[in-house]
Design a protein around this motif. Sequence first.
Motif: not given
Length: 174
Positions: A44-45, A61-64, A88-92
């Motif tokens: 889990f991130g 992003i941590v998880a990816m 959010c937009g950054l993560c998408y």
Amino acid sequence: MSRTEAEIAGLMADAVEFSLHHVEAGGLPFIGVLVGDDGYVSDFGVNEVARTGDPTAHAEIVAMRTAMHDLGRSDLEGSWLLATGEPCGLCYSFALDHRADRIYVAVDGDAVTGQGFDYGGSYAAFGIDRAQLAGIIHRIPVARGLAPFERYLDLRHRGISTRPPSSTHPKGTS
């Protein structure tokens, strides 16, 4: 190995439960996890922005990043991102740039905004048109999906959280 909707829902329910425990420990309710069609499941991130000083260290992003490291790859092709709250937009942008096949959310952005996490402006900033993501984004309603966000808000209102108070809690700065 192809994942069924029931398996995805089970993993999402696990992420929501983890999120509840994470909130009780002072963390944010956003949790990300990557699953692969090959059976891979990441840790889990969690949001690590405050701990690391990295403004991009959102839970998803941590998880990816963890998944790409674990798999020795620079992309997420064949993987699905599960997020307790709509990214959010950054993560998408990160998920799309790294070719995640699907994104599953337990709670959509409107519901998260109702809990004080308003990052709707980040979509335009990263060129994300949520309407065009209809084939990629899937909502997986799970029991207690909103509970981590409600608990976070309750703890904040009672002054229990260690995070600084504010009227809204941008995802990347708390």
